[in-house]
Design a protein around this motif. Sequence first.
Motif, PDB file in Angstrom:
ATOM      1  N   ALA A 169      33.478  21.087   1.961  1.00  0.00           N
ATOM      2  CA  ALA A 169      32.254  20.318   2.188  1.00  0.00           C
ATOM      3  C   ALA A 169      31.337  20.405   0.964  1.00  0.00           C
ATOM      4  CB  ALA A 169      31.534  20.836   3.432  1.00  0.00           C
ATOM      5  N   ALA A 170      31.363  21.559   0.278  1.00  0.00           N
ATOM      6  CA  ALA A 170      30.533  21.723  -0.929  1.00  0.00           C
ATOM      7  C   ALA A 170      30.980  20.766  -2.030  1.00  0.00           C
ATOM      8  CB  ALA A 170      30.602  23.169  -1.422  1.00  0.00           C
ATOM      9  N   GLU A 213      32.346  17.841  -1.553  1.00  0.00           N
ATOM     10  CA  GLU A 213      31.889  16.501  -1.148  1.00  0.00           C
ATOM     11  C   GLU A 213      30.396  16.337  -1.443  1.00  0.00           C
ATOM     12  OE1 GLU A 213      33.745  14.008  -0.226  1.00  0.00           O
ATOM     13  OE2 GLU A 213      35.544  15.256  -0.376  1.00  0.00           O
ATOM     14  N   THR A 214      29.628  17.405  -1.237  1.00  0.00           N
ATOM     15  CA  THR A 214      28.196  17.360  -1.545  1.00  0.00           C
ATOM     16  C   THR A 214      27.972  17.165  -3.041  1.00  0.00           C
ATOM     17  OG1 THR A 214      27.708  18.794   0.342  1.00  0.00           O
ATOM     18  CG2 THR A 214      26.005  18.594  -1.344  1.00  0.00           C
ATOM     19  N   LYS A 222      28.532  13.549  -3.985  1.00  0.00           N
ATOM     20  CA  LYS A 222      27.377  12.728  -3.624  1.00  0.00           C
ATOM     21  C   LYS A 222      26.237  12.945  -4.619  1.00  0.00           C
ATOM     22  CE  LYS A 222      24.215  11.722   0.201  1.00  0.00           C
ATOM     23  NZ  LYS A 222      23.797  12.091   1.584  1.00  0.00           N
ATOM     24  N   TRP A 223      26.001  14.203  -4.996  1.00  0.00           N
ATOM     25  CA  TRP A 223      24.927  14.522  -5.936  1.00  0.00           C
ATOM     26  C   TRP A 223      25.178  13.830  -7.276  1.00  0.00           C
ATOM     27  CZ3 TRP A 223      23.984  16.414 -10.709  1.00  0.00           C
ATOM     28  CH2 TRP A 223      22.682  16.855 -10.990  1.00  0.00           C
ATOM     29  N   TYR A 244      32.197  13.753 -11.704  1.00  0.00           N
ATOM     30  CA  TYR A 244      32.385  14.840 -10.736  1.00  0.00           C
ATOM     31  C   TYR A 244      33.402  15.861 -11.265  1.00  0.00           C
ATOM     32  CZ  TYR A 244      34.921  16.944  -6.755  1.00  0.00           C
ATOM     33  OH  TYR A 244      35.583  17.811  -5.915  1.00  0.00           O
ATOM     34  N   GLU A 298      18.464  24.874  -6.277  1.00  0.00           N
ATOM     35  CA  GLU A 298      19.204  24.240  -5.175  1.00  0.00           C
ATOM     36  C   GLU A 298      20.565  23.738  -5.676  1.00  0.00           C
ATOM     37  OE1 GLU A 298      18.682  20.564  -1.961  1.00  0.00           O
ATOM     38  OE2 GLU A 298      16.986  21.208  -3.201  1.00  0.00           O
ATOM     39  N   LEU A 320      24.512  25.107  -4.702  1.00  0.00           N
ATOM     40  CA  LEU A 320      25.673  24.273  -4.406  1.00  0.00           C
ATOM     41  C   LEU A 320      26.863  24.724  -5.263  1.00  0.00           C
ATOM     42  CD1 LEU A 320      27.248  21.806  -3.349  1.00  0.00           C
ATOM     43  CD2 LEU A 320      26.018  20.412  -5.035  1.00  0.00           C
ATOM     44  N   ASN A 338      28.398  27.802  -3.892  1.00  0.00           N
ATOM     45  CA  ASN A 338      29.224  27.499  -2.717  1.00  0.00           C
ATOM     46  C   ASN A 338      30.600  26.990  -3.136  1.00  0.00           C
ATOM     47  OD1 ASN A 338      27.278  28.253  -0.868  1.00  0.00           O
ATOM     48  ND2 ASN A 338      26.397  26.191  -0.713  1.00  0.00           N
TER      49      ASN A 338
END
Length: 346
Positions: free
Chosen positions: A229-230, A232-233, A236-237, A253, A288, A292, A295
């Motif tokens: 999930a990290a 995928e985040t 998106k970022w 990415y 922040e 991420l 993670n």
Amino acid sequence: MTNTAAYLEKYDMEDLYHLAVNTGVTDEKALGKDELITKISNNLLNRDVLEYAYLYSDDAALESWRHGSEDGELGKNLSLTDVYGLYIMGLAYESLNEEDNFFILEEVLDKFEAVHTEENREARTGIQRQLNLIRAALHLYGVVEFKQIVHLFKKYYGMDVTIEEVVDMVNRSPYVITVNEKNREFVIDDMTDEQYEIIRNAQQKYKYYEPEFGKFIKFSNPGYIDESAAHETLKKWVSEHLNTNVASDYELYLHVLRMVISGRKREDISGEIKNLGHTFESKAEEDEFFELISNIVRQTRHFQYRGKSEAELGQRTIVREVKVGRNDPCPCGSGKKYKKCCGKAV
């Protein structure tokens, strides 16, 4: 045929020795570099060498060969991933003028149909099935005991193989896999003695990670990323913050991910993020982002944990600088040198 000497001149002697074995050259250790290059070049288009390349090349290389045989232009401007199986056979090369731009020899493209027979297709299916299991284990564990490979053949394929049969399969393959008879282990390509000792000693307290087969076999592809999930985040970022005029969302990415996996310092990553179009407006925003990153590091699978991640083990993540040389094994576990994997620029 095309004069391959200019391309083979870039190889060091160990790589030439390995290529000589793959192409049927005998007494390679007794030959000088020029003699070795001449003999390898003369053997490249032998029928048995081409059949061997067909049987043992990975799927991406075989598909590139097939497409190139239909249209010669499709055999040019390829990535190392596209041609890896042919590259280690001496049938594909990196352009002398453009780094990370590979092509398949024109003469080789013309030979595809001659070896693409029903008999070879059937034989290749069995060989690749076994090699993929071994590749997946090496990409996950880095160092793997003979008995674990035998266990995986039984678990995933229902095959009762002996250690001797597995060692023979590895020795017959063109891939550089160290067979450590003393410790009864296989070791992934390019691992230094120091790295081997650190990883092997750390592994002893952990059980091997053995997911269901569909997931396990994905690791046979050195480019596979076990995304959480990290991850995928982060995708998106990147899509929302970085300049897609430089490269695509996915390329950006991967670029950020490579920096993370290779252990780049926080300030270096922040600087590169700025170069790619985003400046952190506050320390809180930057913190922040790096939470991420932590993670993602926690979710990354490591050789020293026998394929498990820090998150699965409940380990505390410490993001620190790790110096990786261009010729060192890539920290992502692909089995390739860092300069040919995560060390590449976008």
